[in-house]
Design a protein around this motif. Structure first.
Motif, short mmCIF file in Angstrom:
data_model
loop_
_atom_site.label_atom_id
_atom_site.label_comp_id
_atom_site.label_asym_id
_atom_site.label_seq_id
_atom_site.Cartn_x
_atom_site.Cartn_y
_atom_site.Cartn_z
N PHE A 8 5.81 6.22 -3.73
CA PHE A 8 7.07 5.99 -3.02
C PHE A 8 7.22 7.07 -1.95
N GLY A 9 6.20 7.13 -1.07
CA GLY A 9 6.24 8.11 0.03
C GLY A 9 6.85 7.46 1.25
N GLN A 10 6.10 7.45 2.36
CA GLN A 10 6.62 6.85 3.60
C GLN A 10 6.57 5.32 3.55
N TRP A 11 5.46 4.79 3.00
CA TRP A 11 5.22 3.35 3.10
C TRP A 11 5.68 2.58 1.86
N GLY A 12 5.58 3.20 0.67
CA GLY A 12 5.97 2.53 -0.58
C GLY A 12 7.35 1.89 -0.52
N CYS A 31 6.54 4.35 -9.58
CA CYS A 31 5.88 5.59 -10.03
C CYS A 31 5.59 6.50 -8.84
N ASP A 32 5.84 7.77 -9.01
CA ASP A 32 5.43 8.78 -8.03
C ASP A 32 5.31 10.10 -8.76
N PHE A 33 4.44 10.99 -8.25
CA PHE A 33 4.29 12.33 -8.84
C PHE A 33 5.50 13.20 -8.53
N SER A 34 6.19 12.85 -7.46
CA SER A 34 7.27 13.72 -6.98
C SER A 34 8.63 13.29 -7.54
N ALA A 36 11.47 14.26 -6.48
CA ALA A 36 12.37 13.98 -5.34
C ALA A 36 12.19 12.54 -4.87
N ARG A 37 10.93 12.07 -4.85
CA ARG A 37 10.69 10.70 -4.40
C ARG A 37 11.20 9.69 -5.43
N LEU A 38 11.12 10.05 -6.72
CA LEU A 38 11.64 9.14 -7.75
C LEU A 38 13.16 9.05 -7.65
N VAL A 68 -0.28 -0.56 -5.01
CA VAL A 68 -0.73 0.84 -4.90
C VAL A 68 -0.47 1.31 -3.47
N ALA A 69 0.47 2.23 -3.33
CA ALA A 69 0.83 2.75 -1.99
C ALA A 69 0.79 4.27 -2.01
N THR A 70 -0.33 4.78 -2.51
CA THR A 70 -0.55 6.23 -2.59
C THR A 70 -1.63 6.61 -1.57
N PRO A 71 -1.91 7.90 -1.38
CA PRO A 71 -2.98 8.28 -0.44
C PRO A 71 -4.34 7.68 -0.83
N THR A 72 -5.17 7.43 0.18
CA THR A 72 -6.43 6.69 0.01
C THR A 72 -7.31 7.24 -1.12
N THR A 74 -6.68 8.32 -3.90
CA THR A 74 -6.23 7.97 -5.26
C THR A 74 -6.40 6.47 -5.55
N HIS A 75 -6.73 5.68 -4.52
CA HIS A 75 -6.73 4.22 -4.69
C HIS A 75 -7.71 3.74 -5.77
N HIS A 76 -8.95 4.26 -5.73
CA HIS A 76 -9.98 3.73 -6.62
C HIS A 76 -9.56 3.83 -8.09
N CYS A 91 -3.44 -3.36 -2.94
CA CYS A 91 -3.71 -1.95 -2.65
C CYS A 91 -3.58 -1.70 -1.15
N GLU A 92 -2.92 -0.63 -0.79
CA GLU A 92 -2.79 -0.29 0.62
C GLU A 92 -4.17 -0.03 1.23
N LYS A 93 -4.23 -0.15 2.54
CA LYS A 93 -5.49 0.08 3.25
C LYS A 93 -5.70 1.59 3.43
N PRO A 94 -6.94 2.06 3.58
CA PRO A 94 -8.18 1.36 3.26
C PRO A 94 -8.33 1.29 1.74
N VAL A 156 0.58 12.96 11.09
CA VAL A 156 -0.71 13.62 10.86
C VAL A 156 -0.99 13.62 9.36
N ARG A 157 -2.16 13.17 8.97
CA ARG A 157 -2.55 13.15 7.54
C ARG A 157 -3.57 14.24 7.27
N SER A 158 -3.72 14.59 6.01
CA SER A 158 -4.77 15.55 5.68
C SER A 158 -5.78 14.93 4.71
N SER A 168 -8.90 1.72 10.93
CA SER A 168 -9.02 0.66 9.91
C SER A 168 -8.20 -0.56 10.35
N HIS A 169 -7.07 -0.33 11.01
CA HIS A 169 -6.25 -1.45 11.51
C HIS A 169 -7.02 -2.22 12.59
N ASP A 170 -7.58 -1.48 13.54
CA ASP A 170 -8.25 -2.17 14.67
C ASP A 170 -9.49 -2.93 14.21
N1 LIG Z 1 -0.23 -0.91 6.39
C1 LIG Z 1 0.33 0.05 7.11
O1 LIG Z 1 0.72 -0.14 8.26
C2 LIG Z 1 0.50 1.40 6.49
C3 LIG Z 1 1.41 2.32 7.02
C4 LIG Z 1 1.55 3.56 6.40
C5 LIG Z 1 0.78 3.85 5.29
N2 LIG Z 1 -0.09 2.95 4.81
C6 LIG Z 1 -0.93 3.26 3.63
O2 LIG Z 1 -0.10 3.45 2.50
C7 LIG Z 1 -0.64 4.46 1.66
C8 LIG Z 1 0.43 5.55 1.46
O3 LIG Z 1 0.76 6.09 2.70
P1 LIG Z 1 2.13 6.90 2.89
O4 LIG Z 1 2.26 7.11 4.36
O5 LIG Z 1 3.23 6.28 2.16
O6 LIG Z 1 1.72 8.29 2.19
P2 LIG Z 1 2.70 9.41 1.68
O7 LIG Z 1 1.86 10.64 1.51
O8 LIG Z 1 3.92 9.47 2.53
O9 LIG Z 1 3.18 8.90 0.24
C9 LIG Z 1 2.33 8.81 -0.86
C10 LIG Z 1 3.17 8.99 -2.13
O10 LIG Z 1 2.32 8.80 -3.24
C11 LIG Z 1 2.60 9.81 -4.22
N3 LIG Z 1 1.37 9.96 -5.03
C12 LIG Z 1 0.22 10.55 -4.65
N4 LIG Z 1 -0.70 10.39 -5.62
C13 LIG Z 1 -0.11 9.69 -6.60
C14 LIG Z 1 -0.57 9.20 -7.86
N5 LIG Z 1 -1.84 9.37 -8.26
N6 LIG Z 1 0.29 8.54 -8.64
C15 LIG Z 1 1.58 8.33 -8.25
N7 LIG Z 1 2.07 8.77 -7.06
C16 LIG Z 1 1.21 9.43 -6.26
C17 LIG Z 1 2.99 11.03 -3.44
O11 LIG Z 1 3.81 11.89 -4.23
C18 LIG Z 1 3.76 10.41 -2.26
O12 LIG Z 1 5.15 10.32 -2.52
C19 LIG Z 1 -1.92 4.94 2.34
O13 LIG Z 1 -3.02 4.24 1.81
C20 LIG Z 1 -1.73 4.53 3.80
O14 LIG Z 1 -2.96 4.31 4.47
C21 LIG Z 1 -0.23 1.73 5.37
#
Ligand SMILES: NC(=O)c1ccc[n+]([C@@H]2O[C@H](COP(=O)([O-])OP(=O)(O)OC[C@H]3O[C@@H](n4cnc5c(N)ncnc54)[C@H](O)[C@@H]3O)[C@@H](O)[C@H]2O)c1
Length: 336
Positions: A8-12, A31-34, A36-38, A68-72, A74-76, A91-94, A156-158, A168-170
């Motif tokens: 539940f970060g930016q995209w969730g 579900c989120d690790f944070s 604050a996000r919960l 699944v909307a967590t950083p890449t 963690t997806h697998h 699952c979110e991309k990629p 900016v991502r790390s 990945s979009h293009d």
């Molecule tokens: N389709 C689109 O246009 C689009 C746009 C933005 C992001 N995304 C994708 O969405 C995914 C998430 O991006 P975001 O911008 O929301 O990232 P983000 O870093 O803002 O949020 C990720 C959230 O996941 C939580 N998290 C991390 N690992 C976790 C785990 N193992 N279990 C539970 N929670 C966990 C973090 O605490 C954080 O709140 C990425 O894969 C990104 O590529 C897609």
């Protein structure tokens, strides 16, 4: 349909909003690790249960589908756990950082008879769908090349660089529009803000039939641009995803070589005809995508952005990174 959302970060939150508004759908747990996000999730969707443990979603008996909307990186692990527990997964991309991980997930989904959809949201974008219909019926003629620009200042991502995050979009758009996958890719770029995380990438993709596609992606750029130019031998198109009123323009422009002597002399005749602006009915692409996920689960059919589609994109991303390491040398894209 009971849905659990991990991340539940930016995209969730966009998924939580969409799935909680779809007919016959309910977001039962986030579900989120944070913490604050919960807390933010509970404010966002009153009464939703929250957890810090992904297993409360992947293994829950009261959940049918997992998002699944967590950083890449963690997806697998998360997708694997959900598929093993018999869930359908979006699952979110990629799909995963490496092609080997994608292949494993695709095979697992097939073995378990589960839907594994990847959030390649541009396959559900009105502009892209409009272009796809017109390209498929030959409106632009034979395609010579496509040129995409996806730039902005941030985010900016790390965990991944601009190529995994943005190109990945293009690549998904090119593959979808051309109904093909590139044979080779050449990539250059630069890591400026962080070590080994590229902020800018220039990708040249070589598709079958001598079609060349280029993508300029960057999160270190003064202008937000989302544009695609398609040049065919019949017409040309420009799609501007920032333009909500008139996103597509078709140009009846072209050049033909006119041979006029037996000595191989020729001159180029420019055709500079009408510019047409088609009516494009806009809808939120994520709503369409999430709707399609639920429809696929109900009908037990595969979406266009299935695991194989997502796997193909990651094979290109891998080849692009190898090319980046080799300063732009063309690298073959592995076949499935
Ligand atoms: N389709 C689109 O246009 C689009 C746009 C933005 C992001 N995304 C994708 O969405 C995914 C998430 O991006 P975001 O911008 O929301 O990232 P983000 O870093 O803002 O949020 C990720 C959230 O996941 C939580 N998290 C991390 N690992 C976790 C785990 N193992 N279990 C539970 N929670 C966990 C973090 O605490 C954080 O709140 C990425 O894969 C990104 O590529 C897609």
């Amino acid at each position: 349909m009971r849905v659990g959302v991990i991340g539940f970060g930016q995209w969730g939150p966009n998924h939580v909003r969409n799935f909680s508004q779809l007919d016959g759908c309910e977001v039962v747990r986030v579900c989120d690790f944070s913490d604050a996000r919960l807390a933010a999730a509970q404010k966002f969707l009153k009464g939703v249960a929250v957890t810090r443990d992904p297993a409360d979603i992947t293994r829950a008996t009261d959940i049918d589908a997992v998002v699944v909307a967590t950083p890449t990186g963690t997806h697998h692990a998360l997708v694997k756990a959900a598929l093993e527990a018999g869930k359908d997964v979006l699952c979110e991309k990629p799909l995963a950082p490496t092609a080997a991980e994608c292949a494993e997930l695709a095979a697992l989904a097939a073995a378990k008879g589960r839907i594994l959809m990847v959030g390649h949201v541009f396959l559900y974008n009105s502009g892209v769908l409009h272009l796809k219909t017109d390209l498929d019926r030959g409106e632009l003629g034979r395609i010579y090349y496509m040129d995409a620009v996806r730039t902005n200042l941030g985010p900016v991502r790390s965990d991944v660089g601009a190529i995994h995050d943005l190109a990945s979009h293009d690549i998904s758009i090119f593959n979808f529009l051309l109904n093909a996958q590139p044979l080779e890719v050449s990539a250059t770029g630069n890591c400026v803000l962080q070590k080994n995380v590229e902020d800018v990438g220039f990708l040249t993709l070589y598709y079958p039939g001598n079609v060349v596609c280029h993508a300029h992606t960057s999160w270190l750029n003064p202008r937000k641009v989302r544009a695609l130019t398609i040049v065919g031998d019949h017409k040309m198109a420009v799609w501007d995803d920032m333009n909500n009123l008139e996103p597509i323009r078709y140009y009846d422009k072209g050049v033909t070589a006119d041979h006029y002597s037996s000595f191989g002399e020729f001159h180029m005749i420019l055709r500079d005809g009408q510019i047409t602006i088609p009516k494009v009915k806009l809808a939120e692409p994520l709503t369409r995508q999430d709707n399609e996920f639920i429809a696929c689960i109900r009908a037990r059919r595969q979406p266009a952005a299935n695991a194989e589609f997502g796997h193909a994109i990651v094979r290109v991303l891998e080849a692009a990174h190898e090319s980046l390491r080799q300063h732009g040398r063309a690298v073959k894209v592995a076949s499935a």
